[in-house]
Scaffold this active site. Structure first.
Site, PDB file in Angstrom:
ATOM      1  N   CYS B  83     -76.662 -20.366 -38.036  1.00 55.96           N
ATOM      2  CA  CYS B  83     -75.379 -19.709 -38.341  1.00 55.96           C
ATOM      3  C   CYS B  83     -74.662 -20.383 -39.507  1.00 55.96           C
ATOM      4  O   CYS B  83     -73.627 -19.887 -39.962  1.00 55.96           O
ATOM      5  CB  CYS B  83     -74.503 -19.700 -37.110  1.00 55.96           C
ATOM      6  SG  CYS B  83     -75.371 -19.077 -35.665  1.00 55.96           S
ATOM      7  N   CYS B 206     -66.324 -14.950 -26.794  1.00 61.51           N
ATOM      8  CA  CYS B 206     -67.550 -14.975 -27.597  1.00 61.51           C
ATOM      9  C   CYS B 206     -67.431 -14.071 -28.821  1.00 61.51           C
ATOM     10  O   CYS B 206     -66.922 -12.951 -28.721  1.00 61.51           O
ATOM     11  CB  CYS B 206     -68.736 -14.493 -26.773  1.00 61.51           C
ATOM     12  SG  CYS B 206     -68.927 -15.291 -25.173  1.00 61.51           S
ATOM     13  N   SER B 207     -67.965 -14.543 -29.961  1.00 64.48           N
ATOM     14  CA  SER B 207     -68.011 -13.689 -31.146  1.00 64.48           C
ATOM     15  C   SER B 207     -69.071 -12.610 -30.931  1.00 64.48           C
ATOM     16  O   SER B 207     -69.990 -12.789 -30.140  1.00 64.48           O
ATOM     17  CB  SER B 207     -68.314 -14.519 -32.393  1.00 64.48           C
ATOM     18  OG  SER B 207     -69.552 -15.177 -32.244  1.00 64.48           O
ATOM     19  N   ILE B 209     -71.970  -9.443 -32.023  1.00 66.73           N
ATOM     20  CA  ILE B 209     -73.177  -9.257 -32.823  1.00 66.73           C
ATOM     21  C   ILE B 209     -72.828  -8.221 -33.900  1.00 66.73           C
ATOM     22  O   ILE B 209     -72.227  -7.188 -33.607  1.00 66.73           O
ATOM     23  CB  ILE B 209     -74.336  -8.810 -31.909  1.00 66.73           C
ATOM     24  CG1 ILE B 209     -74.777 -10.014 -31.078  1.00 66.73           C
ATOM     25  CG2 ILE B 209     -75.488  -8.234 -32.711  1.00 66.73           C
ATOM     26  CD1 ILE B 209     -75.704  -9.671 -29.946  1.00 66.73           C
ATOM     27  N   LYS B 329     -64.672 -14.227 -34.291  1.00 65.01           N
ATOM     28  CA  LYS B 329     -64.369 -13.440 -33.091  1.00 65.01           C
ATOM     29  C   LYS B 329     -63.967 -12.010 -33.424  1.00 65.01           C
ATOM     30  O   LYS B 329     -64.435 -11.066 -32.790  1.00 65.01           O
ATOM     31  CB  LYS B 329     -63.261 -14.136 -32.290  1.00 65.01           C
ATOM     32  CG  LYS B 329     -62.777 -13.351 -31.086  1.00 65.01           C
ATOM     33  CD  LYS B 329     -63.819 -13.298 -29.985  1.00 65.01           C
ATOM     34  CE  LYS B 329     -63.534 -12.205 -28.978  1.00 65.01           C
ATOM     35  NZ  LYS B 329     -63.918 -10.869 -29.447  1.00 65.01           N
ATOM     36  N   HIS B 333     -69.651 -11.598 -36.743  1.00 64.55           N
ATOM     37  CA  HIS B 333     -70.464 -12.782 -37.032  1.00 64.55           C
ATOM     38  C   HIS B 333     -71.903 -12.376 -37.352  1.00 64.55           C
ATOM     39  O   HIS B 333     -72.810 -12.583 -36.547  1.00 64.55           O
ATOM     40  CB  HIS B 333     -70.382 -13.739 -35.839  1.00 64.55           C
ATOM     41  CG  HIS B 333     -71.099 -15.042 -36.022  1.00 64.55           C
ATOM     42  ND1 HIS B 333     -71.307 -15.625 -37.259  1.00 64.55           N
ATOM     43  CD2 HIS B 333     -71.662 -15.883 -35.111  1.00 64.55           C
ATOM     44  CE1 HIS B 333     -71.978 -16.753 -37.084  1.00 64.55           C
ATOM     45  NE2 HIS B 333     -72.208 -16.937 -35.804  1.00 64.55           N
TER      46      HIS B 333
END
Lengths: 132, 385
Positions: B83, B206-207, B209, B329, B333
């Protein structure tokens, strides 16, 4: 699917918990390394990990990869063994809500998952509460 | 070494881009960056990308992107650090310009993630952790950060509400970002009531997809005013570091040593301290990550990152605005593109073109991009010239 070599290559660690001890620093490494990060030495002796230790931190996994889907919710922890080695391991034989930081656990040899209908049955270590 | 400036940026709307392929989304961002800079050519290109092989079955994307951008035969190199691939690509471009090897370089990042279903994408992302000794034993990526979160909560008293406040703040900022994947507000209660992914992290910790790309153009500072009408934004500090691949091998899993080292390298190079930073983009792949990162960057004392968002100190009008873009977020991402997009947000802030998200009098900005559970990190400090 990978060749079986990828699986059997790791058997000494997964079945027998084999690590190495740096002869210079006495540090234990699991899995074995070829170079000691502290002393850059390559002089190791083979050891087997201590099988008892305690939970340093943990999570309860509710959303899992497909091959662990039947197990949710399940506990996974970072466990520090009595010889100082640290591992990531599932916590078995224990309700998720009973898992606690600092809990004493020991390593047991368990089935981890099956690689599809005709694939290898994969074994390794899980930790269980140490009630002794 | 030559001084290096950013003279062009390109980013489009991020999200579920069903109509567009990997090559489309990269080329669109790259064309926009080249147009923004106003340059008539580029000499070299770096592309941050974590895993086009797993996400769309395509490797060797450096020549593919050069081909579809119409810039062959220039050199083009793909850069991978999970990442943190985007941040690492910008650093490679910086080095090539600073060294005198090339003058005008495009540093981009791209990830096309939604061609896989959620479970497959999660498994692809998990390759940033140790496959044989972490993932094999049942831990997922959210699970690793959940274990960091549990340590932080038990040791320092950080609360679920403080974690949630990070997501709430970033969605508030992202609402003002037209390119953000989720540009709407959320509440503390919505975070706490969202599905539990890995205890103590909820879905809204959670970020997401994301499909997306981003690109910047860098050149020698001395050539910037001749090449572009944009105000040059100088990269004054840049640092990259590594740590153990497995979280369990860190001396203290609740402390992001890799971020501290990358940041200290960047601070030293720029001659800056944490108090000199006016605006910062950090890697909030999970809410706990932003809390640990603001500590490692020196914006909060060790263990005290929990109250930074909940107290408003990291809000746009706070003492150190963090993730004005909406962060990972809310903005999304697309892993390889994230580090480049962070640089773009800081450039917009320093140009004074961040619209409703603008931080007043921003002169010095910082980025922090992270790979894995904290096994790699890249930090950059950018300044108005």
């Amino acid at each position: 699917m990978s060749t079986p070599a990828r699986y059997w290559r790791e058997i000494p660690q997964r079945y027998r918990y084999e690590g190495v001890k740096c002869k210079e620093s006495g540090e234990i490494f699991f899995p074995p390394r070829l170079v000691c990060p502290t002393h850059k030495s390559a002089d190791f002796e083979k050891i087997n990990l201590e099988t008892e230790g305690k939970i340093l931190t943990y999570t309860i996994v509710h959303v899992a990869p497909n091959h662990f889907r039947d197990l949710v919710p399940y506990g996974v922890a970072i466990v520090e063994l009595n010889d100082g080695a640290k591992i990531t391991s599932m916590i078995a034989d224990c309700e998720p809500e009973d898992i606690k930081t600092g809990m004493k656990v020991r390593i047991e040899f368990r089935k981890i998952y099956e690689m599809g209908a005709a694939g290898i049955i994969c074994y390794g270590y899980k930790c269980v509460p140490d009630l002794t | 070494m030559r001084d290096v400036a950013v003279i062009g940026v390109g980013i489009n709307e991020w999200g579920e881009l069903w109509e567009k392929s990997l090559r489309d989304i990269f080329v669109e961002a790259a064309v926009k960056a080249i147009g923004d800079a106003g340059v008539d050519h580029i000499d070299s290109m770096y592309i941050g990308n974590m895993s086009s092989g797993l996400f769309v079955g395509q490797e060797h994307i450096a020549p593919m992107m050069a081909d579809y951008l119409g810039v062959t035969p220039i050199p083009c190199t793909r850069v991978e650090s999970a990442c943190a691939s985007g941040g690492a690509a910008v650093r490679q471009a910086y080095i090539e310009v600073a060294s005198g090897m090339s003058d005008i370089i495009l540093a981009g990042g791209v990830e096309k993630m939604l061609d896989l279903d959620g479970s497959e994408a999660t498994s692809a992302l998990a390759t940033a952790a140790d496959q044989e000794y972490e993932v094999y034993n049942g831990v997922t990526f959210p699970g690793l950060y959940a274990m960091i979160a549990r340590l932080h909560m038990e040791r320092y008293g950080t609360t679920p509400e403080q974690l949630a406040a990070v997501s709430v703040k970033n969605h508030h900022n992202g609402k003002m970002n037209p390119n953000a994947q989720f540009n709407f507000e959320i509440t503390i209660d919505q975070v706490l009531e969202s599905t539990m992914v890995c205890d103590p992290l909820h879905l809204l910790d959670c970020s997401p997809i994301t499909d997306g790309a981003a690109a910047v153009i860098v050149c020698p500072l001395e050539m910037a005013s001749k090449l572009s009408k944009n105000p040059p934004i100088k990269i004054t500090g840049i640092g990259q570091a590594t740590d153990t691949i497995a979280l369990h091998h860190r001396k203290d899993p609740a402390w992001l040593n890799v971020v501290e080292i990358a940041a200290q390298t960047a601070y030293k190079m720029a001659g800056k301290e944490p108090k000199d930073i006016d605006v910062c983009e950090v890697h909030d792949c999970f809410s706990i990550a932003e809390i640990c990162v603001v500590e490692a960057l020196g914006f909060a004392e060790k263990g005290q990152g929990g109250c930074m968002a909940s107290s408003g100190r990291t809000a746009i009008d706070g003492e150190i605005p963090v993730n004005t873009s909406g962060g990972l977020k809310s903005k999304g991402h697309p892993v390889g593109a994230t580090g480049v997009a962070q640089v773009i947000e800081i450039v917009e802030q320093l140009r004074g073109t961040a619209g409703d998200r603008q931080v007043k009098n921003a002169r010095t900005g910082m980025t922090q991009n992270m790979g894995g559970s904290g096994a790699s990190s890249v930090c950059q400090i950018l300044e108005v010239v």
